[in-house]
Write a protein that holds these residues in place. Structure first.
Motif, PDB file in Angstrom:
ATOM      1  N   ALA A   2      31.370  66.650 -28.565  1.00  0.00           N
ATOM      2  CA  ALA A   2      30.715  66.601 -29.869  1.00  0.00           C
ATOM      3  C   ALA A   2      29.229  66.369 -29.681  1.00  0.00           C
ATOM      4  O   ALA A   2      28.793  65.812 -28.674  1.00  0.00           O
ATOM      5  CB  ALA A   2      31.331  65.502 -30.715  1.00  0.00           C
ATOM      6  N   THR A   4      25.660  64.952 -31.848  1.00  0.00           N
ATOM      7  CA  THR A   4      25.191  64.191 -33.005  1.00  0.00           C
ATOM      8  C   THR A   4      23.778  64.639 -33.337  1.00  0.00           C
ATOM      9  O   THR A   4      22.915  64.724 -32.456  1.00  0.00           O
ATOM     10  CB  THR A   4      25.216  62.673 -32.715  1.00  0.00           C
ATOM     11  OG1 THR A   4      26.566  62.302 -32.410  1.00  0.00           O
ATOM     12  CG2 THR A   4      24.733  61.878 -33.899  1.00  0.00           C
ATOM     13  N   SER A   6      20.504  63.888 -35.821  1.00  0.00           N
ATOM     14  CA  SER A   6      19.864  62.885 -36.675  1.00  0.00           C
ATOM     15  C   SER A   6      18.859  63.559 -37.597  1.00  0.00           C
ATOM     16  O   SER A   6      18.110  64.446 -37.162  1.00  0.00           O
ATOM     17  CB  SER A   6      19.140  61.842 -35.824  1.00  0.00           C
ATOM     18  OG  SER A   6      20.072  61.164 -35.007  1.00  0.00           O
ATOM     19  N   ASN A  91      32.586  61.935 -40.428  1.00  0.00           N
ATOM     20  CA  ASN A  91      31.831  62.259 -39.220  1.00  0.00           C
ATOM     21  C   ASN A  91      30.324  62.076 -39.416  1.00  0.00           C
ATOM     22  O   ASN A  91      29.532  62.537 -38.610  1.00  0.00           O
ATOM     23  CB  ASN A  91      32.128  63.697 -38.780  1.00  0.00           C
ATOM     24  CG  ASN A  91      31.720  64.725 -39.821  1.00  0.00           C
ATOM     25  OD1 ASN A  91      31.469  64.403 -40.972  1.00  0.00           O
ATOM     26  ND2 ASN A  91      31.650  65.979 -39.409  1.00  0.00           N
ATOM     27  N   GLU A 117      23.141  60.692 -39.678  1.00  0.00           N
ATOM     28  CA  GLU A 117      23.584  61.114 -38.343  1.00  0.00           C
ATOM     29  C   GLU A 117      24.911  61.815 -38.546  1.00  0.00           C
ATOM     30  O   GLU A 117      25.856  61.226 -39.094  1.00  0.00           O
ATOM     31  CB  GLU A 117      23.764  59.919 -37.411  1.00  0.00           C
ATOM     32  CG  GLU A 117      22.470  59.365 -36.888  1.00  0.00           C
ATOM     33  CD  GLU A 117      22.693  58.334 -35.794  1.00  0.00           C
ATOM     34  OE1 GLU A 117      23.858  58.003 -35.467  1.00  0.00           O
ATOM     35  OE2 GLU A 117      21.682  57.845 -35.272  1.00  0.00           O
ATOM     36  N   THR A 119      27.957  63.949 -36.695  1.00  0.00           N
ATOM     37  CA  THR A 119      28.598  64.303 -35.435  1.00  0.00           C
ATOM     38  C   THR A 119      29.527  65.487 -35.689  1.00  0.00           C
ATOM     39  O   THR A 119      30.395  65.420 -36.563  1.00  0.00           O
ATOM     40  CB  THR A 119      29.396  63.106 -34.874  1.00  0.00           C
ATOM     41  OG1 THR A 119      28.490  62.010 -34.703  1.00  0.00           O
ATOM     42  CG2 THR A 119      30.024  63.443 -33.538  1.00  0.00           C
ATOM     43  N   SER A 124      27.944  70.231 -26.117  1.00  0.00           N
ATOM     44  CA  SER A 124      26.568  69.739 -26.060  1.00  0.00           C
ATOM     45  C   SER A 124      25.565  70.834 -25.712  1.00  0.00           C
ATOM     46  O   SER A 124      24.392  70.732 -26.047  1.00  0.00           O
ATOM     47  CB  SER A 124      26.459  68.571 -25.080  1.00  0.00           C
ATOM     48  OG  SER A 124      26.897  68.967 -23.800  1.00  0.00           O
ATOM     49  N   LYS A 127      23.608  72.004 -28.747  1.00  0.00           N
ATOM     50  CA  LYS A 127      22.788  71.075 -29.530  1.00  0.00           C
ATOM     51  C   LYS A 127      21.406  71.646 -29.834  1.00  0.00           C
ATOM     52  O   LYS A 127      20.932  71.564 -30.966  1.00  0.00           O
ATOM     53  CB  LYS A 127      22.662  69.721 -28.845  1.00  0.00           C
ATOM     54  CG  LYS A 127      21.895  68.729 -29.709  1.00  0.00           C
ATOM     55  CD  LYS A 127      21.986  67.317 -29.231  1.00  0.00           C
ATOM     56  CE  LYS A 127      21.303  66.403 -30.235  1.00  0.00           C
ATOM     57  NZ  LYS A 127      21.479  65.009 -29.902  1.00  0.00           N
ATOM     58  N   SER A 131      21.184  72.142 -33.833  1.00  0.00           N
ATOM     59  CA  SER A 131      20.491  71.028 -34.476  1.00  0.00           C
ATOM     60  C   SER A 131      19.477  71.493 -35.528  1.00  0.00           C
ATOM     61  O   SER A 131      19.490  70.997 -36.657  1.00  0.00           O
ATOM     62  CB  SER A 131      19.819  70.156 -33.416  1.00  0.00           C
ATOM     63  OG  SER A 131      19.223  69.041 -33.997  1.00  0.00           O
TER      64      SER A 131
END
Length: 153
Positions: A2, A4, A6, A91, A117, A119, A124, A127, A131
């Protein structure tokens, strides 16, 4: 696996309505949430806590959904409405506030601040690519929400 993401957002907005009208709408979470786009379900958890279940984005097994819960605190005398995360719900972890200021009888200024935040179940490696997309979508939703609030008055 996963990742995350922000997100921090700040907005300022003038609403052509009285302080009381604006405060009362924003302090009523279901009524305020009705102006927020892409909410699939708003679940009342009791004690002024609500779980937000957003519409799924994507296709089939690659669809992701943001789910988070917050407890809301409104103080009309101070002109603030704040929200804090409810642990263990969904999440996402979201907190923030409205600061509401009377400019005159028919004009109210809002300061909106939120941090989140989220998730999501993605490798990864994605990301860097995903993102900015998630941040853009969140910004877009909040901008639409601000416009919808303005139009509500």
């Amino acid at each position: 696996m996963a990742i995350t993401v922000s997100i921090e957002l700040n907005r300022n907005l003038d609403i052509p309505a009285s302080y009381d009208e604006v405060f009362d709408l924003l302090a009523d979470v279901p009524k305020s949430a009705s102006h927020f786009p892409k909410v699939d379900k708003l679940v009342d958890l009791g004690d002024n806590a609500y779980r937000w279940e957003m519409e799924k984005v994507g296709v089939d097994k690659h669809a992701i959904q943001s789910v988070y819960a917050c407890t809301y605190h409104a103080d009309k005398d101070a002109g603030t409405i704040s929200w804090t995360p409810v642990k263990g719900e969904g999440n996402g972890v979201v907190s923030g506030s409205w600061v509401i200021t009377r400019k005159d009888d028919n004009l109210t200024t809002l300061k909106f601040q939120t941090s989140a935040e989220l998730t999501v179940p993605l490798p990864s490696l994605l990301k860097l690519a995903i993102s900015p997309v998630i941040k853009h979508e969140f910004n877009s939703l909040v901008d639409t929400y601000m416009n919808n609030l303005k139009q509500a008055f």
